[in-house]
Design a protein around this motif. Structure first.
Motif, PDB file in Angstrom:
ATOM      1  N   ALA A 181       0.845  -1.432   0.060  1.00 25.50           N
ATOM      2  CA  ALA A 181       0.079  -0.080  -0.117  1.00 25.50           C
ATOM      3  C   ALA A 181       0.473   1.062   0.422  1.00 25.50           C
ATOM      4  CB  ALA A 181      -0.781  -0.173   1.218  1.00 25.50           C
ATOM      5  N   GLY A 182       0.714   2.095  -1.056  1.00 25.12           N
ATOM      6  CA  GLY A 182       1.367   3.515  -1.207  1.00 25.12           C
ATOM      7  C   GLY A 182       3.172   2.479  -1.885  1.00 25.12           C
ATOM      8  N   ALA A 183       3.351   1.635  -2.016  1.00 24.64           N
ATOM      9  CA  ALA A 183       4.575   1.667  -2.616  1.00 24.64           C
ATOM     10  C   ALA A 183       4.652   0.591  -4.074  1.00 24.64           C
ATOM     11  CB  ALA A 183       5.189   0.157  -1.787  1.00 24.64           C
ATOM     12  N   ILE A 184       3.135   0.280  -4.195  1.00 21.36           N
ATOM     13  CA  ILE A 184       3.219  -0.606  -5.694  1.00 21.36           C
ATOM     14  C   ILE A 184       1.933  -0.386  -6.184  1.00 21.36           C
ATOM     15  CG2 ILE A 184       5.126  -2.249  -5.068  1.00 21.36           C
ATOM     16  CD1 ILE A 184       3.036  -4.447  -5.128  1.00 21.36           C
ATOM     17  N   PRO A 185       1.534  -0.569  -7.141  1.00 23.01           N
ATOM     18  CA  PRO A 185       0.180  -0.643  -7.841  1.00 23.01           C
ATOM     19  C   PRO A 185      -0.822  -1.904  -7.645  1.00 23.01           C
ATOM     20  CG  PRO A 185       0.971  -0.208  -9.319  1.00 23.01           C
ATOM     21  CD  PRO A 185       2.179  -1.184  -8.217  1.00 23.01           C
ATOM     22  N   VAL A 186      -2.118  -1.859  -6.190  1.00 22.31           N
ATOM     23  CA  VAL A 186      -2.179  -3.173  -6.090  1.00 22.31           C
ATOM     24  C   VAL A 186      -3.776  -3.173  -6.953  1.00 22.31           C
ATOM     25  CG1 VAL A 186      -2.938  -4.780  -4.446  1.00 22.31           C
ATOM     26  CG2 VAL A 186      -0.757  -3.238  -4.083  1.00 22.31           C
ATOM     27  N   ASP A 187      -4.228  -4.414  -6.567  1.00 22.45           N
ATOM     28  CA  ASP A 187      -5.272  -4.356  -7.672  1.00 22.45           C
ATOM     29  C   ASP A 187      -6.441  -5.602  -6.968  1.00 22.45           C
ATOM     30  OD1 ASP A 187      -8.581  -4.290  -8.419  1.00 22.45           O
ATOM     31  OD2 ASP A 187      -7.598  -3.695 -10.896  1.00 22.45           O
ATOM     32  N   LEU A 188      -6.716  -5.101  -6.169  1.00 25.42           N
ATOM     33  CA  LEU A 188      -7.488  -6.256  -4.917  1.00 25.42           C
ATOM     34  C   LEU A 188      -8.132  -7.471  -5.709  1.00 25.42           C
ATOM     35  CD1 LEU A 188      -7.188  -4.841  -1.401  1.00 25.42           C
ATOM     36  CD2 LEU A 188      -6.458  -6.666  -2.134  1.00 25.42           C
ATOM     37  N   ALA A 189      -9.308  -6.774  -5.818  1.00 22.96           N
ATOM     38  CA  ALA A 189     -10.460  -6.743  -6.802  1.00 22.96           C
ATOM     39  C   ALA A 189     -10.798  -7.144  -8.032  1.00 22.96           C
ATOM     40  CB  ALA A 189     -11.303  -5.197  -7.060  1.00 22.96           C
ATOM     41  N   ARG A 190      -9.584  -6.703  -8.663  1.00 26.20           N
ATOM     42  CA  ARG A 190      -9.856  -7.262 -10.195  1.00 26.20           C
ATOM     43  C   ARG A 190      -8.441  -9.043  -9.850  1.00 26.20           C
ATOM     44  NH1 ARG A 190      -6.497  -5.655 -15.596  1.00 26.20           N
ATOM     45  NH2 ARG A 190      -8.011  -3.764 -15.053  1.00 26.20           N
ATOM     46  N   ALA A 191      -7.598  -8.962  -9.043  1.00 34.94           N
ATOM     47  CA  ALA A 191      -7.220 -10.266  -8.400  1.00 34.94           C
ATOM     48  C   ALA A 191      -7.980 -11.109  -7.539  1.00 34.94           C
ATOM     49  CB  ALA A 191      -6.125  -9.648  -7.621  1.00 34.94           C
ATOM     50  N   GLY A 192      -8.803 -10.848  -7.481  1.00 33.22           N
ATOM     51  CA  GLY A 192     -10.274 -11.837  -6.620  1.00 33.22           C
ATOM     52  C   GLY A 192      -9.802 -11.788  -5.071  1.00 33.22           C
ATOM     53  N   ALA A 193      -9.245 -10.833  -4.737  1.00 30.89           N
ATOM     54  CA  ALA A 193      -8.646 -11.298  -3.079  1.00 30.89           C
ATOM     55  C   ALA A 193      -9.685 -11.383  -2.511  1.00 30.89           C
ATOM     56  CB  ALA A 193      -7.787 -10.641  -2.132  1.00 30.89           C
ATOM     57  N   ASP A 194      -9.509 -12.266  -1.573  1.00 25.61           N
ATOM     58  CA  ASP A 194     -10.372 -12.680  -0.358  1.00 25.61           C
ATOM     59  C   ASP A 194     -10.822 -11.455   0.959  1.00 25.61           C
ATOM     60  OD1 ASP A 194     -12.041 -15.208  -1.337  1.00 25.61           O
ATOM     61  OD2 ASP A 194     -10.178 -15.631  -1.452  1.00 25.61           O
ATOM     62  N   PHE A 195      -9.656 -11.519   1.003  1.00 21.22           N
ATOM     63  CA  PHE A 195      -8.890 -10.547   2.053  1.00 21.22           C
ATOM     64  C   PHE A 195      -7.673 -10.086   2.136  1.00 21.22           C
ATOM     65  CE2 PHE A 195     -11.842 -14.067   4.255  1.00 21.22           C
ATOM     66  CZ  PHE A 195     -12.921 -13.225   4.921  1.00 21.22           C
ATOM     67  N   ALA A 196      -7.476  -9.056   2.973  1.00 25.79           N
ATOM     68  CA  ALA A 196      -6.802  -8.370   2.673  1.00 25.79           C
ATOM     69  C   ALA A 196      -6.300  -7.181   3.415  1.00 25.79           C
ATOM     70  CB  ALA A 196      -5.944  -7.434   1.414  1.00 25.79           C
ATOM     71  N   VAL A 197      -5.211  -6.801   4.333  1.00 28.52           N
ATOM     72  CA  VAL A 197      -4.269  -6.315   5.331  1.00 28.52           C
ATOM     73  C   VAL A 197      -2.942  -5.278   5.653  1.00 28.52           C
ATOM     74  CG1 VAL A 197      -5.812  -7.622   7.590  1.00 28.52           C
ATOM     75  CG2 VAL A 197      -3.309  -8.035   6.243  1.00 28.52           C
ATOM     76  N   GLY A 198      -3.384  -4.387   5.669  1.00 31.65           N
ATOM     77  CA  GLY A 198      -1.645  -3.484   5.596  1.00 31.65           C
ATOM     78  C   GLY A 198      -1.820  -2.554   6.924  1.00 31.65           C
ATOM     79  N   CYS A 199      -0.772  -1.997   6.838  1.00 32.79           N
ATOM     80  CA  CYS A 199      -0.102  -0.875   7.901  1.00 32.79           C
ATOM     81  C   CYS A 199      -0.637   1.091   6.886  1.00 32.79           C
ATOM     82  CB  CYS A 199       0.305  -1.596   8.789  1.00 32.79           C
ATOM     83  SG  CYS A 199       1.954  -1.422   7.995  1.00 32.79           S
ATOM     84  N   THR A 200      -0.512   1.518   7.608  1.00 32.38           N
ATOM     85  CA  THR A 200      -0.223   3.056   7.252  1.00 32.38           C
ATOM     86  C   THR A 200       0.807   3.772   6.911  1.00 32.38           C
ATOM     87  OG1 THR A 200      -2.075   4.075   9.264  1.00 32.38           O
ATOM     88  CG2 THR A 200      -3.069   3.307   7.120  1.00 32.38           C
ATOM     89  N   TYR A 201       1.611   3.473   8.925  1.00 31.64           N
ATOM     90  CA  TYR A 201       3.062   4.167   9.217  1.00 31.64           C
ATOM     91  C   TYR A 201       4.267   3.972   8.600  1.00 31.64           C
ATOM     92  CZ  TYR A 201       4.057  -0.260  11.808  1.00 31.64           C
ATOM     93  OH  TYR A 201       3.494  -1.894  11.522  1.00 31.64           O
ATOM     94  N   LYS A 202       4.291   2.744   7.596  1.00 30.41           N
ATOM     95  CA  LYS A 202       5.491   2.931   6.789  1.00 30.41           C
ATOM     96  C   LYS A 202       5.098   3.852   4.976  1.00 30.41           C
ATOM     97  CE  LYS A 202       6.104  -1.986   8.092  1.00 30.41           C
ATOM     98  NZ  LYS A 202       5.645  -3.345   7.975  1.00 30.41           N
ATOM     99  N   TYR A 203       4.275   3.114   3.969  1.00 31.97           N
ATOM    100  CA  TYR A 203       4.404   3.699   3.206  1.00 31.97           C
ATOM    101  C   TYR A 203       3.396   4.645   3.104  1.00 31.97           C
ATOM    102  CZ  TYR A 203       8.263   0.599   0.419  1.00 31.97           C
ATOM    103  OH  TYR A 203       8.867  -0.184   0.225  1.00 31.97           O
ATOM    104  N   LEU A 204       2.585   5.143   4.322  1.00 31.98           N
ATOM    105  CA  LEU A 204       0.884   5.800   3.641  1.00 31.98           C
ATOM    106  C   LEU A 204       1.598   6.756   4.300  1.00 31.98           C
ATOM    107  CD1 LEU A 204      -1.561   3.583   3.201  1.00 31.98           C
ATOM    108  CD2 LEU A 204       0.320   5.052   1.457  1.00 31.98           C
ATOM    109  N   ASN A 205       2.922   7.226   5.442  1.00 28.94           N
ATOM    110  CA  ASN A 205       3.288   8.054   6.620  1.00 28.94           C
ATOM    111  C   ASN A 205       1.984   9.050   7.694  1.00 28.94           C
ATOM    112  OD1 ASN A 205       3.556   9.080   3.526  1.00 28.94           O
ATOM    113  ND2 ASN A 205       5.553   9.025   4.225  1.00 28.94           N
ATOM    114  N   SER A 206       1.237   7.592   8.439  1.00 30.99           N
ATOM    115  CA  SER A 206       0.212   8.265   9.431  1.00 30.99           C
ATOM    116  C   SER A 206       0.878   8.199  10.124  1.00 30.99           C
ATOM    117  CB  SER A 206      -0.332   6.896   9.151  1.00 30.99           C
ATOM    118  OG  SER A 206       0.271   6.140  10.603  1.00 30.99           O
ATOM    119  N   GLY A 207       2.952   8.135  10.464  1.00 33.87           N
ATOM    120  CA  GLY A 207       2.703   8.332  11.650  1.00 33.87           C
ATOM    121  C   GLY A 207       3.528   6.178  12.614  1.00 33.87           C
ATOM    122  N   PRO A 208       4.449   7.000  13.671  1.00 35.60           N
ATOM    123  CA  PRO A 208       4.628   5.479  14.403  1.00 35.60           C
ATOM    124  C   PRO A 208       3.126   5.117  15.252  1.00 35.60           C
ATOM    125  CG  PRO A 208       5.572   7.454  15.432  1.00 35.60           C
ATOM    126  CD  PRO A 208       5.575   7.882  14.171  1.00 35.60           C
TER     127      PRO A 208
END
Ligand SMILES: *Cc1c(COP(=O)(O)O)cnc(C)c1O
Length: 398
Positions: A190-217
């Motif tokens: 998330a914030g690093a590469i293009p991801v297309d969860l819908a097209r890939a048909g992923a069932d569940f996904a999770v991630g954090c926002t303090y790495k590439y998305l800059n929400s702070g520690p």
């Protein structure tokens, strides 16, 4: 309009004299974050007190931010919600997925997965009474290991150590053919590469926002549930804010509508204010363009290091298709070399046993930064300046 990377760089605060190649671990602050957080502290918390939940929209923030993060990962509106930390969300997604595939007993993951994901899976297996089993294979062996015993394939798309990227669409297709569900961890996507969860048909996904998305520690994590599962998935961590009517204070749990049920407890309002500030930058960018620029910078580093510091061995795949947004090298003295780099203002990080890791975040890293990183590294290797006791003493956080 193409991204003006010089303009986006000006939106971030970076300390003087630092080349920051660790935004894959903790993203820097956008310049508007302090004022935004201060406003929420003073005008909302300070003045509104408890009324802030309604008046300032704190309760709706996790879903509103979910939609904004969702745009970056190919998730439709209403399929992503923020809150808790990533380890918690891994558990939440995995438990729901297991319950949806009740005849199977194996969780398949890989040895490149982040330990916390594996630990959460182990803990869940134990709680479920030992009938479940976590199986890990090498990243290259995942496809072949998806058989009809597998309930859930749980993978981190981009390997936190090597930067190797799984083919999400391919693996998801294979998992579905074999009757398994997928849980994708997008911590390094998330914030690093293009991801297309819908097209890939992923069932569940999770991630954090303090790495590439800059929400702070300590910034909140996110969870995605495919629309087809949204009303079926049952949260194991069934907290009151995932309840259909939290303020009815019912004695028993009824899941909330769709993705709302994946919430657990009170959201981190101050931290989400920092994320809101960061999302103002992210809202306007194309991930394809960000990643293309990242690959150019990565190639510049690889070429520079291989020419000027050839004792370091590339640990990241050469193929662009198999790369995330980091480049890693191996060296037996990797820890000391990284400390020597950091002492000179070039900040990456070290991952045991021997990996030097450099994150690429083109919104605030440019060619000059990479050129400086290469020359500092070359000098450290040429003169052996890493070989000092102060660079070998391990800190708690590497
Ligand atoms: C960073 C990271 C984590 C960290 O989880 P927290 O609960 O936020 O500490 C978990 N999984 C992966 C794959 C990560 O990269």
């Amino acid at each position: 309009m193409p991204i003006d990377f010089a303009a986006t760089k000006a939106l971030f605060h970076l300390p003087e004299g630092v080349v920051y190649l660790d935004g894959n671990s903790l993203g820097p602050m956008v310049r508007t974050a302090p004022a935004r957080v201060d406003r929420v502290v003073q005008a909302e918390w300070g003045e509104m007190l408890i009324r802030g939940w309604n008046k300032a929209g704190w309760m709706a923030q996790p879903a509103a931010l979910g939609n904004r993060v969702g745009r970056l990962i190919g998730a439709a509106a209403g399929t992503v919600v923020l809150g808790d930390t990533l380890s918690i969300k891994v558990y939440q997604a995995l438990a729901s997925a297991l319950e949806m595939n009740p005849k199977r007993r194996v969780i398949l993951s890989d040895t490149g997965n982040f330990p916390s994901d594996l630990y959460m899976a182990e803990g869940l297996c134990r709680t479920l009474g030992g009938q479940y089993r976590l199986k890990t294979v090498s990243p290259e062996a995942v496809m072949a290991a998806i058989d009809d015993s597998v309930a859930v394939v749980m993978l981190t798309e981009v390997d936190y150590r090597t930067g190797r990227r799984h083919d999400m669409a391919d693996i998801t297709r294979r998992a579905h053919e074999m009757g398994a569900l997928t849980v994708w961890d997008l911590a390094h996507s998330a914030g690093a590469i293009p991801v297309d969860l819908a097209r890939a048909g992923a069932d569940f996904a999770v991630g954090c926002t303090y790495k590439y998305l800059n929400s702070g520690p300590g910034g909140p994590a996110f969870i995605y549930v495919a629309p087809a599962h949204a009303e079926v998935a049952r949260p194991a961590l069934s907290g009151w804010l995932g309840h259909a009517a939290p303020f009815a204070f019912d004695l028993s749990y009824r899941p909330g509508p769709g993705i709302e049920r994946m919430r657990v407890g009170t959201p981190p309002v101050l931290q989400m204010a920092a994320l809101e500030a960061a999302m103002e930058v992210w809202d306007g960018v194309s991930m394809a363009e960000v990643h293309a620029q990242s690959l150019r910078l990565q190639d510049q580093l690889i070429k520079g290091v291989e020419t000027r510091a050839p004792m370091l061995t590339l640990a990241t795949p050469r193929s662009h298709l198999m790369r995330g947004s980091q480049v890693s090298f191996r060296h037996p003295e990797g820890y000391a070399i990284m400390q020597a780099l950091i002492a000179e203002g070039v900040i990456g990080d070290f991952r045991a046993p021997d990996i030097l890791r450099f994150g690429f975040t083109p919104l605030y890293i440019d060619e000059d930064d990479v050129a400086r990183a290469v020359s500092v590294l070359a000098r450290i290797m040429d003169y052996g300046t890493w070989d000092k006791p102060e660079f070998k003493a391990r800190a708690a956080v590497t």
